[in-house]
Design a protein around this motif. Structure first.
Motif, short mmCIF file in Angstrom:
data_model
loop_
_atom_site.label_atom_id
_atom_site.label_comp_id
_atom_site.label_asym_id
_atom_site.label_seq_id
_atom_site.Cartn_x
_atom_site.Cartn_y
_atom_site.Cartn_z
N ASN A 1 -35.37 -19.94 0.43
CA ASN A 1 -35.62 -21.40 0.45
C ASN A 1 -36.75 -21.79 -0.49
O ASN A 1 -36.70 -22.83 -1.14
CB ASN A 1 -35.94 -21.84 1.87
N LEU A 2 -37.79 -20.95 -0.57
CA LEU A 2 -38.89 -21.24 -1.49
C LEU A 2 -38.43 -21.19 -2.94
O LEU A 2 -38.83 -22.03 -3.76
CB LEU A 2 -40.04 -20.25 -1.27
N ARG B 1 -41.24 -12.63 12.77
CA ARG B 1 -41.66 -11.81 11.63
C ARG B 1 -40.73 -10.61 11.51
O ARG B 1 -41.06 -9.49 11.92
CB ARG B 1 -43.10 -11.37 11.79
N ASN B 2 -39.57 -10.87 10.94
CA ASN B 2 -38.62 -9.78 10.71
C ASN B 2 -38.05 -9.93 9.30
O ASN B 2 -38.28 -10.92 8.60
CB ASN B 2 -37.50 -9.80 11.77
N LYS B 3 -37.30 -8.93 8.90
CA LYS B 3 -36.79 -8.88 7.54
C LYS B 3 -35.87 -10.04 7.23
O LYS B 3 -35.90 -10.61 6.13
CB LYS B 3 -36.09 -7.53 7.32
N GLU B 4 -35.01 -10.42 8.17
CA GLU B 4 -34.06 -11.51 7.93
C GLU B 4 -34.78 -12.84 7.70
O GLU B 4 -34.43 -13.61 6.80
CB GLU B 4 -33.09 -11.62 9.11
N ASN B 5 -35.81 -13.12 8.51
CA ASN B 5 -36.55 -14.37 8.33
C ASN B 5 -37.33 -14.37 7.02
O ASN B 5 -37.44 -15.40 6.34
CB ASN B 5 -37.51 -14.59 9.50
N PHE B 6 -37.88 -13.21 6.64
CA PHE B 6 -38.59 -13.13 5.37
C PHE B 6 -37.65 -13.46 4.21
O PHE B 6 -38.00 -14.20 3.29
CB PHE B 6 -39.19 -11.74 5.18
N LYS B 7 -36.45 -12.91 4.24
CA LYS B 7 -35.48 -13.18 3.17
C LYS B 7 -35.08 -14.65 3.15
O LYS B 7 -34.96 -15.27 2.08
CB LYS B 7 -34.24 -12.30 3.35
N ALA B 8 -34.86 -15.24 4.33
CA ALA B 8 -34.44 -16.64 4.39
C ALA B 8 -35.53 -17.57 3.86
O ALA B 8 -35.26 -18.50 3.08
CB ALA B 8 -34.08 -17.01 5.83
N PHE C 1 -48.27 -25.11 -7.97
CA PHE C 1 -47.72 -24.43 -6.78
C PHE C 1 -48.09 -22.94 -6.81
O PHE C 1 -47.23 -22.07 -6.62
CB PHE C 1 -46.21 -24.61 -6.68
N ALA C 2 -49.36 -22.67 -7.06
CA ALA C 2 -49.80 -21.27 -7.16
C ALA C 2 -49.64 -20.55 -5.83
O ALA C 2 -49.19 -19.40 -5.78
CB ALA C 2 -51.26 -21.23 -7.64
N SER C 3 -50.03 -21.17 -4.72
CA SER C 3 -49.91 -20.51 -3.42
C SER C 3 -48.45 -20.25 -3.07
O SER C 3 -48.11 -19.21 -2.48
CB SER C 3 -50.56 -21.38 -2.33
N THR C 4 -47.56 -21.17 -3.44
CA THR C 4 -46.14 -20.97 -3.16
C THR C 4 -45.60 -19.78 -3.94
O THR C 4 -44.83 -18.96 -3.41
CB THR C 4 -45.35 -22.24 -3.50
N ARG C 5 -45.98 -19.67 -5.21
CA ARG C 5 -45.52 -18.53 -6.01
C ARG C 5 -46.10 -17.22 -5.48
O ARG C 5 -45.41 -16.18 -5.46
CB ARG C 5 -45.92 -18.74 -7.47
N GLN C 6 -47.33 -17.26 -5.05
CA GLN C 6 -47.92 -16.04 -4.49
C GLN C 6 -47.26 -15.69 -3.17
O GLN C 6 -47.08 -14.50 -2.84
CB GLN C 6 -49.43 -16.25 -4.30
N ALA C 7 -46.85 -16.71 -2.39
CA ALA C 7 -46.16 -16.44 -1.12
C ALA C 7 -44.81 -15.77 -1.36
O ALA C 7 -44.38 -14.90 -0.59
CB ALA C 7 -45.98 -17.74 -0.34
N ILE C 8 -44.12 -16.17 -2.45
CA ILE C 8 -42.83 -15.52 -2.77
C ILE C 8 -43.05 -14.05 -3.09
O ILE C 8 -42.28 -13.18 -2.64
CB ILE C 8 -42.17 -16.26 -3.95
N ALA C 9 -44.10 -13.74 -3.86
CA ALA C 9 -44.37 -12.34 -4.17
C ALA C 9 -44.79 -11.56 -2.94
O ALA C 9 -44.39 -10.39 -2.75
CB ALA C 9 -45.48 -12.27 -5.24
N ARG C 10 -45.54 -12.19 -2.04
CA ARG C 10 -45.96 -11.50 -0.82
C ARG C 10 -44.77 -11.25 0.11
O ARG C 10 -44.69 -10.21 0.76
CB ARG C 10 -47.02 -12.34 -0.10
N LEU C 11 -43.84 -12.20 0.15
CA LEU C 11 -42.64 -12.00 0.97
C LEU C 11 -41.80 -10.84 0.44
O LEU C 11 -41.14 -10.14 1.22
CB LEU C 11 -41.81 -13.29 0.99
N GLU C 12 -41.81 -10.65 -0.88
CA GLU C 12 -41.06 -9.52 -1.44
C GLU C 12 -41.62 -8.20 -0.93
O GLU C 12 -40.86 -7.26 -0.62
CB GLU C 12 -41.12 -9.59 -2.97
N LEU C 13 -42.93 -8.09 -0.81
CA LEU C 13 -43.54 -6.87 -0.28
C LEU C 13 -43.23 -6.71 1.21
O LEU C 13 -43.00 -5.59 1.69
CB LEU C 13 -45.06 -6.90 -0.50
N LEU C 14 -43.22 -7.83 1.94
CA LEU C 14 -42.93 -7.75 3.37
C LEU C 14 -41.47 -7.36 3.61
O LEU C 14 -41.16 -6.65 4.58
CB LEU C 14 -43.23 -9.09 4.04
N ILE C 15 -40.58 -7.83 2.74
CA ILE C 15 -39.16 -7.49 2.91
C ILE C 15 -38.94 -5.99 2.74
O ILE C 15 -38.18 -5.36 3.50
CB ILE C 15 -38.30 -8.29 1.90
N HIS C 16 -39.60 -5.36 1.77
CA HIS C 16 -39.41 -3.93 1.52
C HIS C 16 -40.34 -3.07 2.35
O HIS C 16 -40.38 -1.83 2.18
CB HIS C 16 -39.63 -3.63 0.03
#
Length: 743
Positions: free
Chosen positions: A709-710, A698-705, A636-651
């Motif tokens: 879930n991931l 594409r907003n902060k709340e959806n990124f966190k949600a 699940f490499a893409s899923t783990r990378q998506a979690i890290a990318r979402l962290e950047l989008l949240i901040h």
């Protein structure tokens, strides 16, 4: 006195009221469930109806006074005085006490049979009536309701949203018509279904046709089926796609307008229902059936066959087994049912008499049979079969050898008990000694002695003993023993061991092997010139079945068996047991030493130079080091990378771009196979990833949600062996260096 009977009557009255209220509640709850087909509403209706029924009936308000009033009104023996049974005795007068005793005596056999007033029959009829009414209502809603299978207000519609932000002047094409046609396979007998619900559930092999009509200019329409892009074909202003369903999955729609803007829909499910094979059951027949030769060899098969879409054919597979051992032969036949099999029925019952004589079975033959059924699935039919049943005709022929009385007969038993079995029986005899009579104990001990003798004689054959072995040291031979026994029998008149010994223990030993005369009338043997060149089988020491060491071991085992037999004959099994264990140990050693081992083919090292042996010269010897790198693939490499990318989008450390969109699509494709087996766990995650392709989400709340879930569905990482960084100071490095020098 008698108060307990009244209390029991009161309790039974209350229980009948509770049951009556529960029947009303079950009927109403079933009615609500059948109408809504929702278990939550059914439980809610049951709870509400229970509360209302109990509040109306009030079973807890039935008191002792009510019970006394009912008894006085309906039981003549009470004499309107049953209330005295509840009054304390010290408060009653003498006349009242006498009346209380008389009433208690008369009411005691009556109250246990008195039924309290109830309306259970009425409540049961109301319950069944409500359930039937719910079934009728469900039928009406299904028959005349929305053809899509539900209310149009609750049916999910296909909706599109733009992937990127649009200007206010951009006209967005609208989906104005949706028609999904499901064409089931012809063998199912189900009619074509038209619906607008994109969440489809169809039978395997069905054809699903999507027709989409747009208001506006649309360039390209595609279906995204778990990473696979499938294009629609344009046909007279509508877009059409036909697909034969072969697996379950999730899909969505995308299209482009005339300006190149992308639009995407939500995620929808495509569930495939597998056509199950027929279920075949044979009733009223044992798994194993045995017949005698003169019995009526018929088996009646009562077979029940069911299938979800219809049965095509059924027959009996019978296999006849003849012979035994390596000469066994099998013959397989297909037996058709006498009755015609109606094709297309979902459930049929068949009866067939299976005649073993018609299958040309003889005594000793075995029959294996089962029923096999086929459904109407195309192109490959599903096959179902019942359990395998067995029928055996008992063999009436036994092998028996009969010869003339003047010929040599081998009366050696066909079955010899092993030394291990003798040990088990001896230990059992020792354990049973306190519980059996002395006569039975001596009889069983003597029987074991005879079995030990037979085993000794059998092993003696491997030593070349064609006659009974010579007597062990300190023992007389069998012939001498027989002569002594006859002399004693003549002198005393009866044999004291007659009740404990085998009749064939000594009478038939002279028939085991034919005796031969080796002497000459002259009393002097002539030298045989061929003696050195022939195999003298009569000499035990000349036997060549075993090598000399094995013969010595076997000779020791036979001598030990003599001692074991002696103590068994003397009714001392405790003393015989150690000798039996010693004989068993030697026999096991002989078996193990007689095994043949094949030499293992392995590495043949080069010869060692004698001049360099033990010289201590290791200059030309080097250590062998091998280093190999393994590329570890993180699951699940893409899923783990998506979690890290979402962290950047949240901040807010980066903006959403096309690379993020492609990464989230890859992550969804990784999780899609998991969502097929566990849709409740993964469907929400997939929908969240799909929503991120729409610019409005594409907003902060959806990124966190989505990130939350991931993280919930991401499996744990397996242990990955790797080199760990350790701290080393200068002293340790010097120490390791010195070790390397002096190795």
């Amino acid at each position: 006195m008698g108060a307990g009977a009244i209390k029991q009557f009161q309790k039974r009255w209350q229980q009948s009221k509770y049951v009556e209220g529960l029947l009303y509640a079950v009927g109403f709850g079933g009615f609500v469930y059948l109408l809504t087909h929702n278990i939550f509403y059914g439980i809610l209706g049951l709870s509400v109806a229970s509360g209302v029924a109990f509040w109306v009936l009030k079973p807890w308000k039935i008191s002792s006074e009510n019970a006394v009033g009912y008894i006085d009104a309906h039981v003549p023996q009470a004499g309107f005085s049953s209330g005295l049974l509840l009054s304390p005795t010290h408060e009653l007068s003498d006349l009242s006490k006498l009346q209380k005793y008389r009433v208690a005596t008369q009411l005691e056999p009556v109250l246990s049979k008195l039924r309290p007033p109830h309306n259970l029959l009425k409540a049961a009829l109301v319950m069944f009536g409500l359930i039937l009414l719910g079934l009728a209502g469900r039928f009406v809603l299904t028959k005349f309701g929305n053809p899509s299978g539900g209310d149009s207000s609750t049916t999910e519609q296909i909706t599109f949203a733009p992937k990127d932000s649009l200007t206010n002047t951009t006209e967005v094409p609208q989906l104005i018509a949706t028609n999904i046609t499901i064409q089931y396979p012809g063998y199912t007998g189900k009619a074509t279904l038209n619906t607008v619900d994109p969440n489809v559930k169809v039978v395997e092999g069905s054809r699903v046709i999507w027709n989409l009509e747009f208001d506006g200019d649309v360039q390209e329409v595609e279906m995204d089926l778990m990473g696979e892009r499938i294009g629609f074909t344009q046909n007279e202003g509508s877009y059409r796609l036909t697909k034969t369903l072969t697996a379950s999955g999730f899909y969505s729609f995308t299209f482009k307008d005339d300006r190149g803007n992308d639009y995407v829909s939500d995620l929808y499910s495509m569930e495939m229902v597998t056509d199950e094979p027929p279920m075949v059951q044979i009733e009223g027949l044992d798994n194993y059936t045995y017949f005698e030769f003169d019995d009526d060899k018929r088996l009646m098969l009562n077979t029940n066959i069911s299938d979800d879409f219809g049965i095509d054919d059924a027959y009996i597979i019978a296999t006849v087994s003849k012979g035994s051992g390596e000469s066994v032969k099998f013959r397989e036949e297909t037996v058709r049912f006498d009755a015609a099999i109606p094709k297309g029925n979902k459930r049929i019952q068949l009866q067939q008499a299976l005649d073993l004589d018609a299958l040309k079975m003889d005594p000793g033959d075995e029959l294996y049979f089962y029923v096999e059924a086929l459904d109407q699935k195309t192109p490959t039919k599903n096959i179902g079969r019942s359990e395998t049943y067995f029928a055996v005709i008992r063999d009436t022929v036994t092998d028996a050898f009969a010869v003339e009385g003047n010929l040599g007969v081998d009366l050696m038993p066909d079955y010899f008990r092993s030394q291990r079995q003798l040990i088990i029986d001896t230990e059992k005899l020792i354990a049973d000694k306190p519980n059996i009579s002395e006569k039975d104990f001596k009889y069983r001990s003597n029987e074991l002695g005879f079995d030990q003798k037979q085993l000794r004689l059998k092993y003696g054959q491997f030593m070349g003993d064609e006659t009974e072995m010579q007597a062990a040291p300190g023992q007389v031979s069998s012939t001498e023993a027989e002569g002594d026994d006859h002399d004693h029998a003549d002198e005393e008149g009866e044999d004291l061991l007659d009740e404990y010994s085998h009749k064939h223990d000594s009478d038939n030993e002279h028939n085991l092997v034919q005796e031969q005369e080796h002497g000459h009338e002259n009393g002097e043997e002539e030298e045989d010139p061929l003696h050195d060149y022939l195999h003298n089988h009569s000499d035990p020491e000349a036997s060549t079945l075993f090598e000399k060491s094995l013969k010595a071991k076997l000779r020791d085992a036979l001598n030990i068996m003599w001692d074991a037999e002696l103590h068994l004959r003397l009714y001392e099994p405790e003393k015989s047991l150690p000798y039996q264990y010693d004989a068993l140990k030697i026999i096991q050693d002989i078996k193990n030493s007689a095994r043949i081992y094949v030499h293992r083919i392995g590495f043949d090292p080069p010869p060692i130079k004698e001049e360099s042996r033990l010289s201590g010269d290791i200059e030309d010897i080097t250590n062998f080091d091998k280093k190999e790198a393994f590329a570890y693939q993180m699951p699940f490499a893409s899923t783990r990378q998506a979690i890290a990318r979402l962290e950047l989008l949240i901040h807010g450390k980066k903006a959403f771009d096309d690379a993020d969109s492609a990464l989230f699509v890859d992550a969804g494709n990784e999780l899609a196979p998991k969502a097929i087996s566990e849709p409740l766990k993964y469907l929400k995650v997939l929908q969240g990833l799909r929503d991120l392709e729409k610019v409005a989400n594409r907003n902060k709340e959806n990124f966190k949600a989505v990130q939350k879930n991931l993280l919930e569905v991401l499996p744990d990482v397996e242990d990955n062996p790797m080199k760990r960084t350790e701290y080393q100071d200068e002293i340790n490095l010097l120490y390791l260096k010195e070790l390397g020098v002096y190795e």
